[in-house]
Every structure is written in C-alpha cells, then in structure tokens.
Motif scaffolding. Structure first.
Motif: not given
Length: 932
Positions: A385, A404-405
């Motif tokens: 992340s 986190s994307d």
C-alpha cells in the motif's frame, strides 16, 4: 609634416577616428585593425602580428561607444536557441559547480611533498628488526627513481615543446619489455599545442582543464581517412559539473547577462574568437560568421562605467558560467523538490534501512540545498500500500493517509503532502523521528514500488525535481512488478546478457515521462536477495540520476550503516542542477555522432537531464564529416540549467585542439585515460545490445586494430612479423587498462557473478568520471609495512601516500601488510607471517592467529604506525571525487577463500580463473598483431 597615414605599408588604409582623435589602420585584405599608429608607421612595412588589439592599446582616454540597437543583429529578434528547448512545462538547463586547476599540479605537489617532508620521528624499527632488514629500505621503494619521476617528466615536456613549434614528439615503447608503471597514470594527458595566436587571451585557463573535458586525441586528424588509418576512437569525455576540492576556485560567473553568441551556429563567445572592424565585430571560431559585439559588452554595469573587455571572464576562461536573462526561461526558475519513497516492508524494516534512512534525512535537513527557503519535500512510504503524510506548516503533527488502491494511483489530499522545508520543519522533524516506530512491527512482505513512483510523479510533475527511492524488496505488485529471474544455470552463457536488460518496459517508459516533466530519479537499493538492478537502474539512466547498491545490507553492522549514511547524506547535501539540457557544438566538419551516459536524447544532439548530480561523466563520439581546413578546431559544451537556489544559468566549457595531417602526431597526442573511458561505455552498450562475449571481443579487437595500425605506420617492421609489440609511450598503459576493463565484474567472463552485482558495476562504468573510473579498472596497491618514513604523514598539501606498486601478487610478502583499493572497496592484506608487533600496532591484537578477516572499522591506536595507516585510509576515502565511502576489509593470507579471491582479483596483472595474466595478455596481443 607628414601624418602617419602617409607612411602606411602596402595593403593598409587609414581612417580618422574623430571621436578619439586618432587613426585606425585597416589591412584591406583581412580586415585586421591596428590601434598603434607609431608602431605601424615606423616598422619595416610589416602589419601587426595579430588581429586582436593589445589591452593597453584599447583602454585609454575616451572609449568607442557602440550605437544603440547594435545588439539587435546579434539577437536577430529571436530568443536564444536553448530557450526553446523545453517542451510542456519543462524548462531546460546546463551544469554548475566545478573548478579549474593546473594540469598535473596535484601529482607534482604530491611528489614535491614526498621529497621535502622530513622523515617521521619514531618510525617503528621492529618490522625490519624482527623480520627482514629490507622492510625499511626494501626493493619495493626505489627512492631515487620515485623522486626523479617529476623532473624527468618536466624535462620531457620542455624537450617536446620545440620552442615555438607545435609538433608532438613520438616515442615508441616495446610493451614486451616495459611492464606497467602505476605512476604513469598520474601524469596529465598529452599537452594541447595550439598554433601561435589562436587564442586572444594569455590566461592559462583559456583552454579546458581535463577534469572537465578531455579528448581521446589531442591533435585532431584533418580527414576521416587519417582517423580511420590510426584506428583511434575520436570521442570527448565530459564531466561538466565536477565537484570542487578544497582550495580550488569556483567557476567564474558572468552576472551582467550580456551574452554574446554567434548568429549562425549559436556558439558562445570564447577565447578563440577574433575581434575585427575596430573591435565592433567578432568572428566565430566555429563557423567564421561575423557577429556584432553586444552594446554593453564593454560596460561595467556594477560600477556604471566603461569596462575592460580583455578582463571579461568569458574571454579568459574555458569554463565559465553566465547568469541567464529572461530569454532563456520558459517559466520562472523552479525550486528544488525532493520526494522520498521509502520501502517499509518487513524486509526493509528488519534490515535497519528504514531507521537509518529516516535518521540520515533528519540529520541532513540543514545540508539540503535551500539557500532561498524555497526547497520542498515530501515523504511517501510503501509496502503493498502507499502511505502519504500530510504535514501542516507551523504544527508538530502530521497525518498518515493510506491508499490501498494501487491500480489507479491518486493523491489523497491536494495540499500539505509536498511542503516547504523551512515552513514545515517542526512537523517534518517529528515525522522523521516516528516513521521507524510506526512500521516497526510491519510483517507485510511485498513492494508496490511502481505505484509509489507514480504517486511521487503526480505530486511533483507540475514543478519537477528529484525522486529518491529507497528499496529493499523486489517490486512485486502493481505497475512495474518484477519476478526473480536470477538463474545460476545461465550465468556465464550467451543468455546471460538477457539478465542485464530491463525485464519490464515500465521503467524506461516511466523514465522518459519523468524526463519530459523535469523529474529525476535516484535509486538506493538494499538487497537481501535478488533486486533486479538492471531493470531499476533504467530510471536513473534516462533521468540523469544515479544508482547506489548495498548488497546484503544490515544496519546492525556499524560499517553498513556508516557507509549508507555517509553516501546518502552526501547525496542530500550535494548541489544539483535542475531542468538541465546539454548540447555540444564543434567546428565545421565535426559532428557529435552518439552519446553515452545518464540522460535522455531529446533530439539529435540535445541531452535532457532533469537534475544533474556532481561528478557524473558522459562520453560523446565525434565524427569527421568533411576535411578540416583550419589549423585548430573548437568543441564547446553548453549546459543550461537552474541552480538549486533558483537562478537560471548557462555553463559553457570550451576546448580548442590543433589539427594535423601527420599520423605520428595523432598517435603522440592520444589520451589513454580518455580512450579507456570511452571503451568502458562502448563495452557496456555492446553487452546490452549483443552478448557479454561480444562486448569483450569488441574491446580486445579494437586494441588489436590500434596496435596493428601503429606497427604498420610507425615502425620499421611494417606489415611483417615483429619480435616487439610497439605502441607510443603516451599509450603504454592502455593495454593494462583494457585488461582491467576485461576483468571488471561488469563484463568479466565468469559464471559466478550475480546479475545484480554485474548490473551495478555497469552503471558505474558508464557514469564515473575518469578520475574515479581509472582506479576502478586499475586499482591502487600499496605496501604498508615497509613504506617510506614520510608516508602517512602530513605533507605540504595533504597526507602523503606510499608509492603505488604494479598489480601483481609477486609483490606480496608473507610478513607484510598491504592495501589494495579501487575507489569502491579497500582491502588490508595481512601476510601469514606478519610479526606480532605489527598486528598489535595496527589491530590491537596479540598475534596474527587471533585476527579475524572481514568487514571492519580500523580504530586509530596510540602509536605512530597505526596513526599513519589510518591517515592513509582516510586520505584514500577522501581522494576521489564523488560520494562513495569504500568499505574496509581485513583479508588474511590463509583466511576465507571468497574474500581472498575477491582481493586477489584486484591484482589484475595476475592470472585468475580463465582470465589471463598481463604477460599472457600481451603475448596474445602480439600473436594477433603479427598475424593480422
């Protein structure tokens, strides 16, 4: 009474200058002008010897003023060429920093210091008394020969000058009977002997010092056929932004923004132009175009009064820096911006990298260039992340924002991620002190380096600057994910070169995007295992950054932490040039053909360098496109850049070289150090486009061709077989330097070299300046147990080093202590019969048997010998330009085989594995030369 005009020699006309109440005498054929009527009139009908007016003739009484608008012809109504270099938001730039010194002075000073320094008191007698009497005055140190070397070199220089003649004297050496002599590498390159009156300045700084710019040949052949016949490469080796040693003067700075350039070829005015038409115009030394002298060229703006043209820095110095006017700016100068991407995965935290990195940044905040309080900084941590930190100016608090994307990277907050160092100092210090603790228990294994790079890029793309990546893990998720492709089975085979090429196109594509927006990337790689250095090094390569590699890093070892902290701290403290572009121009008939180094070639000859570090080197191949008819040629490097304190500048480096039609002069002027620097770049390039074996064959074949050409053209044996292997004296170290290159881990034949180690070595081979590259190819070897009494003491200029030995194990003695170093690593070799007193004095241990080999820190002890050894080690660490801090290893003669083999592999004149000794290498060269 007849006026002086009535006494003119044939071909001269007189013009009365009413403003100055004097005659101007003009030679009608050439446009030469004399300011001295009596000398012209009373001479034997001879015109003045030079078109350039002597300073005392021009600077008296009233001065000729230049008409308003006279500079319009020079500017031609358009902006300077470099001003249009930028694309998009990017601006362009040129190098800064650097200094002039007299060629060879450092070497001569070292010799002088060794001759004049009194013998050290208290020299320990025990090494000789308890072992063998030759320790103190042994055969390893021939005092007479060593002291005589500079005198012989000086005498040779004066002997070759020919008192007014420019011919190079060619001396032939038989390589079979002339073993390598390390002192030859300390000599400056062959002298540049320009024809008389080629330079308008008597300044010794009027031609480029070889620490900034050196050519493989210092007498340029007039035709490409003559160059081809010599088989010598024609290339320039540039270090435009070299660091300054203590005592060296800064590059002269022209602050009045009056920049004179040729209207046609855009060459900057320099010491090799000609002034004509009463000094109102100047003739370009590159293309012969006549240009107007700018109106304010002779005006001292600081004092608001007429100035002395002949005192201008650009007419007396080959390396000069101009403060650029607004025409050279596409946007206001950018501030320095640093974005740190810190790997906080489990591996990175456990190795101590995270704690060491954050502590080093914290300790060096005051050293980061920030003279104008504009420098900005951001910190992004990542594992799988991304962790952003919002720092509010004036507060001690910071907020961590987790993304986190990683498939579609975005910035979680538009403000307070990139902050001004000065304004956010308290929160920045607090954050750097906490990061290590935040991730102390992190158990995540994996790395989203690619997405972290994308985030950093988005953060700084509107401005540009430097991304500093600290990584301990192979990128494993998101864009740029890599797999472990280390396969011992293909090491040493034809497929090995595939491991040296980037595994993913992401890194080159991303690097080019960075280059467009003036973003540079530095990589600090700490591997516990395979890290794919060859892929990650693409980022620094195309963005003018640098790669630093720390295999098996463990901050628990003091030596590892100290090396990284020192090098990282120096990188942070080093001034950098931002948004830079470099272009090299040359006289008519010459063309820059190909370029080697860390940059991106934006157009045919424009090198884009978003942030240029100090002491980075570039090699540029030159082609002779048409016959050269001038007595000398000029090369000019211009680097437009923004300093890290917000000033737009142009660094200009000018080098003039004579031309020749004589092949012997071409050989006599060859610079062996520049040649092997060029070969190193070509070898790495070939290993990536072909195979490692092709790379080695290429270098070997080029050396054979050179030796064949010399034998055929310069020796009596001609094309027949010969019992000798001849080469010119100025190139006699070239074969051993080539052998060092062939044995370097970057291209060496071996099935034992990990691809990461090889890739890092190749990064060094293509970026190190010659001063650091030569010891990397031909290490330095000292005998310490019997060094002369002055070695290790302070001389007139610095610590005196022992005399260097040839790189052969024949010089090792079982009772001896030796030092071997290549600028990256230092080995202390201890013989198995070393006397206990020596071990006690150096290592504070009772005997050789209890001494342990390996990486160590050498402590200074309370005895003269220990203090001298430590002074030598410290001097070696400071000697080379650059940020590198070599590890020190103790190597016992009967110690661990891998460490012994590593140290012995630096003695390149010995045979090792499948690699030949120097004698075998020379013999194979002789056989090849005789059958060719």
């Amino acid at each position: 009474m007849a006026s002086p005009a009535d006494q003119l020699p044939p071909g001269w006309a007189a013009e009365w200058d009413a403003a100055h109440q004097r005659y101007l005498f003009i030679e009608t054929a050439t446009g030469q002008t004399s300011w001295d009527p009596p000398a012209l009139a009373q001479g034997a009908g001879q015109p003045p010897p030079s078109a350039s007016p002597p300073a005392e003739a021009v600077h008296h009484g009233k001065r000729r003023q230049y008409a308003a608008g006279q500079t319009q012809a020079y500017y031609g109504g358009d902006a300077p060429a470099e001003a249009g270099y930028a694309s998009g938001a990017g601006l362009q730039a040129q190098p800064q920093g650097g200094q002039l010194f007299t060629p060879g002075l450092a070497v001569e000073n070292q010799f002088a210091a060794q001759q004049t320094q009194p013998a050290a008191q208290g020299q320990p007698p025990y090494y000789g008394a308890q072992a063998e009497p030759e320790y103190i005055n042994g055969p390893a140190f021939d005092r007479g020969q060593y002291a005589q070397a500079p005198v012989d070199a000086l005498a040779g220089q004066f002997g070759q000058m020919g008192m007014g003649q420019k011919q190079f004297q060619l001396y032939t050496t038989n390589l079979l009977t002339s073993p390598p002599e390390p002192r030859d590498l300390e000599r400056p390159p062959p002298e540049i002997r320009l024809p008389p009156n080629s330079c308008i300045s008597p300044s010794p700084a009027a031609n480029a010092d070889y620490s900034y710019c050196r050519s493989t040949i210092n007498a340029i052949p007039t035709t490409s056929s003559l160059l081809t016949k010599s088989k010598l490469p024609l290339a320039l080796v540039l270090t435009p932004y070299r660091s300054l040693n203590e005592g060296e003067e800064a590059v002269p700075l022209v602050t009045d923004t009056v920049i004179a350039r040729c209207r046609r070829c855009r060459t900057y005015i320099n010491p090799y132009v000609q002034f004509i038409d009463g000094g109102n115009r100047w003739r370009c030394c590159m293309c012969s175009m006549t240009n107007e002298v700018p109106q304010l060229f002779d005006w001292d703006q600081a004092r608001n009064q007429p100035g002395d043209r002949w005192a201008r820095a650009e007419l007396n110095n080959s390396v000069v820096e101009f403060v650029a006017p607004t025409e050279y700016m596409v946007r206001p100068p950018q501030p320095a911006v640093y974005v740190f991407l810190i790997d906080v995965s489990h591996t990175a935290v456990q190795s101590g990298m995270v704690a060491t990195a954050t502590r080093t940044i914290l300790e060096n905040l005051d050293r980061i260039p920030d003279e104008d309080d504009r420098t900005k900084i951001a910190i992004i941590c990542y594992d799988v992340s991304l962790y952003f930190f919002s720092m509010t100016p004036g507060s001690t608090e910071s907020t961590m924002l987790v993304v986190s994307d990683i498939d579609d990277v975005f910035l979680p907050k538009p403000n307070d991620l990139l902050v001004n160092i000065t304004e956010a100092r308290t929160s920045l210090e607090a954050l750097l002190g906490k990061i290590g603790d935040m991730f102390q228990e992190n158990s995540i294994i994996g790395s989203a380096m690619g997405p972290a790079l994308q985030a950093g890029f988005k953060l700084m793309a509107p401005i540009g600057g430097k991304i500093v990546v600290l990584s301990s893990t192979l990128p494993s998720v998101g864009a740029g994910a890599l797999k472990n492709r280390e396969d011992p089975k293909i090491l040493g085979t034809a497929k090995e070169s595939g491991l040296l090429q980037a595994a993913s196109p992401f890194y080159k594509t991303f690097a080019i995007e960075c280059s467009r927006t003036q973003v540079s990337v530095d990589m600090f790689l700490f591997s516990a295992g395979y890290q794919d250095v060859s892929s990650l090094a693409c980022l620094p390569h195309y963005t003018s950054g640098q790669t630093y590699y720390y295999p098996a890093f463990n901050a628990g070892r003091t030596e590892d932490a100290m090396k990284f902290a020192h090098e990282f701290g120096e990188v942070l403290a080093t001034p950098i040039m931002l948004e830079a572009v470099m272009r090299v121009r040359a006289s008519r008939g010459l063309r820059m053909a190909s370029f080697h180094g860390n940059f991106f070639v934006r157009s045919t000859d424009l090198l884009a360098m978003p942030a240029v570090p100090q002491d980075q080197s570039y090699a540029i191949e030159v082609q002779i496109e048409e016959a050269i008819t001038t007595p000398f040629v000029v090369f000019q490097t211009a680097v437009l850049h923004t300093t890290c304190f917000g000033e737009r500048r142009i660094r200009v480096i000018t080098m003039a070289l004579p031309t020749t039609t004589n092949l012997s002069e071409v050989f006599a002027s060859a610079d062996q150090v520049a040649i092997v620097t060029y070969f190193a770049n070509k070898a790495v390039e070939r290993s990536l486009t072909h195979k490692l074996e092709d790379s080695r064959d290429y270098v070997f074949q080029k050396l054979v061709e050179l030796l064949v050409a010399y034998k055929t053209s310069m020796t009596s044996s001609g094309a027949g077989a010969s019992a000798q292997l001849a080469i010119s004296d100025n190139m006699k170290m070239l074969p051993v330097l080539v052998l060092g290159l062939l044995k370097n881990v970057g291209i060496r034949q071996s099935a034992q070299i990990p691809p990461d180690i090889r890739a890092y070595s190749q990064a060094l081979l293509t970026s190190l300046p010659s001063q650091i590259l030569i010891p990397y190819l031909y290490p330095t070897f000292y005998s310490l147990h019997n060094m002369p009494p002055e070695a290790g003491t302070i001389g007139e200029h610095s610590v005196i080093l022992p005399p260097a030995l040839p790189l052969t194990s024949e010089r090792l003695e079982r009772h001896g202590l030796f030092l071997i170093e290549d600028g990256q690593t230092i080995f202390l070799w201890v013989g198995r019969d070393a006397v206990p007193q020596l071990v006690q004095d150096v290592f504070d241990l009772p005997s050789y048997d209890v001494l342990r080999g390996g990486k160590t820190t050498l402590r200074p002890l309370e005895n003269p010998f220990s203090q001298r050894i430590n002074a030598i080690v410290q001097k070696i660490r400071e000697l080379r330009r650059g940020v590198y801090y070599p590890h020190l290893y103790i190597v016992k003669e009967d110690g661990e085989p891998p460490l012994r083999f590593w140290a012995l592999s630096m003695l390149i004149q010995d045979r090792a594995d499948m690699l030949p000794s120097y004698q075998q290498f020379i013999s194979s060269l002789k056989d090849k030369v005789n059958v060719t």
